[in-house]
Design an enzyme around this catalytic site. Structure first.
Site, PDB file in Angstrom:
ATOM      1  CD  GLU A 246      33.847 -68.303 -48.182  1.00 15.16           C
ATOM      2  OE1 GLU A 246      32.647 -68.014 -48.316  1.00 15.16           O
ATOM      3  OE2 GLU A 246      34.551 -67.866 -47.254  1.00 15.16           O
TER       4      GLU A 246
ATOM      5  CG  ASP B 178      26.423 -63.734 -44.065  1.00 15.34           C
ATOM      6  OD1 ASP B 178      27.450 -63.821 -44.757  1.00 15.34           O
ATOM      7  OD2 ASP B 178      25.780 -64.733 -43.676  1.00 15.34           O
ATOM      8  CB  SER B 179      31.637 -61.048 -44.834  1.00 12.77           C
ATOM      9  OG  SER B 179      31.282 -60.113 -45.839  1.00 12.77           O
TER      10      SER B 179
ATOM     11  CE  LYS C 298      26.923 -64.844 -51.041  1.00 15.13           C
ATOM     12  NZ  LYS C 298      27.144 -65.645 -49.823  1.00 15.13           N
TER      13      LYS C 298
END
Ligand code: KIV
Length: 258
Positions: A176, A42-43, A110
Site C-alpha cells: 500500500e 477493514d477499510s 490478511k
C-alpha cells in the site's frame, strides 16, 4: 495448499491479478465475475461506519460483513482482514483466524506488518490458514498516511519484511502506497505475488476500495481512478423517487396488488 491459492501464486509473471474490496453480498456478486481476489477489508470502518481509523473495527463486524460477502462469491478467492488487536500474539491470532475461517468460510486472512508478525504468519500457515501480508502504509498502526519507500531505511525494511513474510508462508502481499521503484524491487525479489494499491503498475496485481473507485466515497487521492460517478446516478434516482411520490405518480396500479 488450496487449489485457489495455487492459482493466484501461478499468475505471477503471467497475468495481472485483479482485486477489489466488498462488504456485502450484492456487491460481491458483481465483482465475482471479474475479480481474482475479493477482500473484505477493514477499510469498511472508515467507508461504512465513519470511524476515525480502522483500529475501531471489531472481529464480529468483520465476520458479519464477510458472511454476507461469502453469499455473493462463486469463484474468486475470498480474503478477510484480521482487525487491529486480534493478532497480537500467535495464540490470539490462531484463535481469531480459526473463528474467521469457520464462521465466514473465507479462503484466507490478511494481516498488516512484517517482522513483528512473521512468527504469527508461520503459525497460521502451519495450521492450514492461508495468509496474505500487507506492507507499506499500514492503516492499523501508522500515525501519518504518507507513501513509503522514500527513505533508505524504510526501503530496506519493506524489502526485508517482504522476504520474511514469504519465508513465513504468506501466499501474496498487498503493497500500500509504496514508491514505484521500491514496488518494482519487492515484486522482483519475491516469488509470491504483490498486490498494489497506490504502488504503481510494477506490482503483480491491483486492488482498490470499491466505494472509492465507483465514486460513492468522497475521497480524492492520486491512486484512486474513478471508474464511475455512482453518487450522481443514485442522487438522480432518489430525486426522481421523491418527485414521483409527492406528485402521486408512484406507486401506479401496476405496482399495487388488486
Ligand atoms: O482494508 C482494506 O480495504 C485494505 C485494502 C486497502 C488493501 O486493506
Amino acid at each position: 495448499m488450496q487449489q485457489k491459492i495455487k492459482k493466484i501464486i501461478n499468475k505471477k509473471n503471467k497475468s495481472k491479478i485483479v482485486s477489489l474490496t466488498a462488504y456485502s453480498k450484492n456487491i460481491a456478486t458483481i465483482l465475482d465475475d471479474f475479480c481474482d481476489i475479493i477482500l473484505v477489508g477493514d477499510s469498511l470502518g472508515s467507508v461504512l461506519y465513519n470511524y476515525k481509523s480502522t483500529r475501531e473495527v471489531s472481529l464480529d463486524t468483520m465476520i458479519e460483513h464477510s458472511k454476507s460477502v461469502r453469499m455473493g462469491i462463486k469463484k474468486s478467492l475470498m480474503v478477510v482482514d484480521m482487525p487491529h488487536n486480534t493478532y497480537r500474539n500467535s495464540k490470539e491470532a490462531l484463535k481469531n483466524a480459526k473463528k474467521i475461517m469457520s464462521k465466514t468460510k473465507c479462503d484466507a486472512v490478511k494481516l498488516e506488518g512484517g517482522k513483528k508478525i512473521s512468527q504469527i504468519v508461520r503459525t497460521l500457515v502451519k495450521n492450514n490458514i492461508p495468509v496474505m501480508g500487507h506492507l507499506g502504509l499500514l492503516p492499523q498502526s501508522d500515525k501519518n498516511f504518507k507513501f513509503k519507500g522514500k527513505k533508505i531505511f524504510e526501503k530496506n525494511k519493506i524489502l526485508k519484511d517482504a522476504k520474511l513474510l514469504e519465508t513465513a508462508g504468506a501466499f501474496s502481499i498487498v503493497l500500500e502506497c509504496v514508491k514505484t521503484s521500491l514496488a518494482k524491487i519487492v515484486t522482483k525479489k519475491i516469488d509470491i505475488p504483490t498486490i498494489g494499491i497506490g504502488s504503481s503498475n510494477n506490482c503483480d496485481g491491483q486492488i482498490l476500495v470499491f466505494d472509492d473507485f465507483i465514486g460513492l466515497n468522497p475521497i480524492d487521492v492520486r491512486f484512486v481512478k474513478k471508474y464511475s460517478n455512482i453518487k450522481k446516478v443514485m442522487t438522480n434516482a432518489v430525486s426522481n423517487y421523491a418527485k414521483d411520490v409527492r406528485k402521486k405518480v408512484f406507486p401506479l396500479k401496476k405496482h399495487s396488488y388488486n
